[in-house]
Scaffold this motif. Structure first.
Motif, PDB file in Angstrom:
ATOM      1  N   UNK A   1       0.832  -1.210   0.000  1.00 28.04           N
ATOM      2  CA  UNK A   1       0.000   0.000   0.000  1.00 28.04           C
ATOM      3  C   UNK A   1       0.866   1.259   0.000  1.00 28.04           C
ATOM      4  N   UNK A   2       0.510   2.201  -0.858  1.00 30.98           N
ATOM      5  CA  UNK A   2       1.262   3.446  -0.961  1.00 30.98           C
ATOM      6  C   UNK A   2       2.349   3.425  -2.026  1.00 30.98           C
ATOM      7  N   UNK A   3       2.564   2.278  -2.673  1.00 34.78           N
ATOM      8  CA  UNK A   3       3.573   2.161  -3.728  1.00 34.78           C
ATOM      9  C   UNK A   3       3.115   2.908  -4.972  1.00 34.78           C
ATOM     10  N   UNK A   4       4.054   3.574  -5.639  1.00 38.69           N
ATOM     11  CA  UNK A   4       3.784   4.271  -6.894  1.00 38.69           C
ATOM     12  C   UNK A   4       4.575   3.578  -8.006  1.00 38.69           C
ATOM     13  N   UNK A   5       3.854   3.123  -9.043  1.00 36.54           N
ATOM     14  CA  UNK A   5       4.492   2.517 -10.218  1.00 36.54           C
ATOM     15  C   UNK A   5       5.234   3.595 -10.993  1.00 36.54           C
ATOM     16  N   UNK A   6       6.467   3.324 -11.383  1.00 34.38           N
ATOM     17  CA  UNK A   6       7.232   4.251 -12.216  1.00 34.38           C
ATOM     18  C   UNK A   6       7.461   3.686 -13.615  1.00 34.38           C
TER      19      UNK A   6
ATOM     20  N   UNK B   1      13.548   4.186  -4.561  1.00 38.60           N
ATOM     21  CA  UNK B   1      13.228   3.383  -5.740  1.00 38.60           C
ATOM     22  C   UNK B   1      13.617   1.927  -5.524  1.00 38.60           C
ATOM     23  N   UNK B   2      12.740   1.058  -5.959  1.00 40.25           N
ATOM     24  CA  UNK B   2      12.969  -0.383  -5.867  1.00 40.25           C
ATOM     25  C   UNK B   2      12.744  -0.976  -7.248  1.00 40.25           C
ATOM     26  N   UNK B   3      13.687  -1.810  -7.682  1.00 41.34           N
ATOM     27  CA  UNK B   3      13.545  -2.529  -8.939  1.00 41.34           C
ATOM     28  C   UNK B   3      13.171  -3.964  -8.600  1.00 41.34           C
ATOM     29  N   UNK B   4      12.155  -4.473  -9.291  1.00 41.20           N
ATOM     30  CA  UNK B   4      11.619  -5.797  -9.017  1.00 41.20           C
ATOM     31  C   UNK B   4      11.651  -6.664 -10.270  1.00 41.20           C
ATOM     32  N   UNK B   5      12.165  -7.869 -10.141  1.00 37.50           N
ATOM     33  CA  UNK B   5      12.045  -8.871 -11.192  1.00 37.50           C
ATOM     34  C   UNK B   5      10.628  -9.424 -11.069  1.00 37.50           C
ATOM     35  N   UNK B   6       9.921  -9.511 -12.183  1.00 43.43           N
ATOM     36  CA  UNK B   6       8.519  -9.931 -12.165  1.00 43.43           C
ATOM     37  C   UNK B   6       8.349 -11.134 -13.085  1.00 43.43           C
ATOM     38  N   UNK B   7       7.523 -12.085 -12.652  1.00 48.64           N
ATOM     39  CA  UNK B   7       7.258 -13.247 -13.490  1.00 48.64           C
ATOM     40  C   UNK B   7       5.901 -13.841 -13.129  1.00 48.64           C
ATOM     41  N   UNK B   8       5.290 -14.460 -14.121  1.00 49.61           N
ATOM     42  CA  UNK B   8       4.073 -15.234 -13.914  1.00 49.61           C
ATOM     43  C   UNK B   8       4.320 -16.630 -14.454  1.00 49.61           C
ATOM     44  N   UNK B   9       3.837 -17.611 -13.717  1.00 50.86           N
ATOM     45  CA  UNK B   9       4.025 -19.004 -14.095  1.00 50.86           C
ATOM     46  C   UNK B   9       2.694 -19.744 -14.086  1.00 50.86           C
ATOM     47  N   UNK B  10       2.587 -20.726 -14.972  1.00 50.89           N
ATOM     48  CA  UNK B  10       1.474 -21.671 -14.986  1.00 50.89           C
ATOM     49  C   UNK B  10       2.097 -23.061 -14.995  1.00 50.89           C
ATOM     50  N   UNK B  11       1.758 -23.865 -14.017  1.00 47.81           N
ATOM     51  CA  UNK B  11       2.338 -25.216 -13.887  1.00 47.81           C
ATOM     52  C   UNK B  11       3.862 -25.182 -13.923  1.00 47.81           C
ATOM     53  N   UNK B  12       4.465 -24.166 -13.285  1.00 44.75           N
ATOM     54  CA  UNK B  12       5.918 -24.058 -13.208  1.00 44.75           C
ATOM     55  C   UNK B  12       6.590 -23.502 -14.450  1.00 44.75           C
ATOM     56  N   UNK B  13       5.820 -23.206 -15.493  1.00 46.76           N
ATOM     57  CA  UNK B  13       6.367 -22.672 -16.749  1.00 46.76           C
ATOM     58  C   UNK B  13       6.128 -21.168 -16.804  1.00 46.76           C
TER      59      UNK B  13
ATOM     60  N   UNK C   1       9.526   0.901  -8.937  1.00 48.95           N
ATOM     61  CA  UNK C   1       8.485   1.529  -8.123  1.00 48.95           C
ATOM     62  C   UNK C   1       9.092   2.487  -7.116  1.00 48.95           C
ATOM     63  N   UNK C   2       8.272   3.426  -6.677  1.00 44.75           N
ATOM     64  CA  UNK C   2       8.605   4.315  -5.576  1.00 44.75           C
ATOM     65  C   UNK C   2       7.954   3.722  -4.341  1.00 44.75           C
TER      66      UNK C   2
END
Length: 147
Positions: free
Chosen positions: A82-87, A118-130, A139-140
């Motif tokens: 909560x309170x995070x701002x997408x950059x 500022x925070x840099x985040x690695x982002x990923x989505x997986x389905x059945x481990x793929x 983000x701020x």
């Protein structure tokens, strides 16, 4: 269905390299229909079984941005929260998500600039481990100094 995971805020002062958070959600027909309505993206590959069968996907798929929205949920609700701002956000779609798939959306802290919050985040989505989606968000993060 969403996993019940902690929600709230992790302030910049408490964020550490390698921190991760995730959520799991089953993507339903109703989700796809609601996303089409809200986004006004009514591409038949998402909504029409007959049309979608004759595409390279051989069936209906969820909107890519619906899947990407799960990344936003992890960032806005858990890390930083909560309170995070997408950059900024980069995305690469690797495979389709289909109705009924359980998507795991994960973010991991890969860089922190405390002076700029500022925070840099690695982002990923997986389905059945793929991996079906990968990218990076900047983000701020919220700070206790600004409560």
């Amino acid at each position: 269905m969403l996993d019940n995971l902690p929600r709230g805020t992790i302030c910049i002062e408490d964020i550490e390299m390698g921190m991760t958070r995730h959520l799991r959600k089953v993507v339903t027909d109703e989700d796809i229909e609601m996303f089409a309505k809200v986004s006004t993206d009514h591409n038949p590959v998402h909504l029409d079984d007959d049309y979608a069968r004759d595409t390279i996907f051989s069936g209906r798929i969820a909107h890519g941005m619906l899947t990407a929205g799960l990344i936003s949920a992890v960032i806005g609700e858990q890390l930083p929260g909560h309170g995070t701002i997408y950059m900024g956000q980069t995305l690469k779609f690797l495979a389709p998500v289909r109705p009924g798939d359980t998507v795991t959306a994960e973010v991991e802290v890969v860089d922190i600039d405390h002076s700029k919050r500022r925070v840099k985040l690695d982002c990923r989505c997986l389905v059945d481990g793929k991996k079906v989606l990968m990218g990076e968000a900047t983000v701020l993060a919220p700070s206790r100094k600004f409560d």
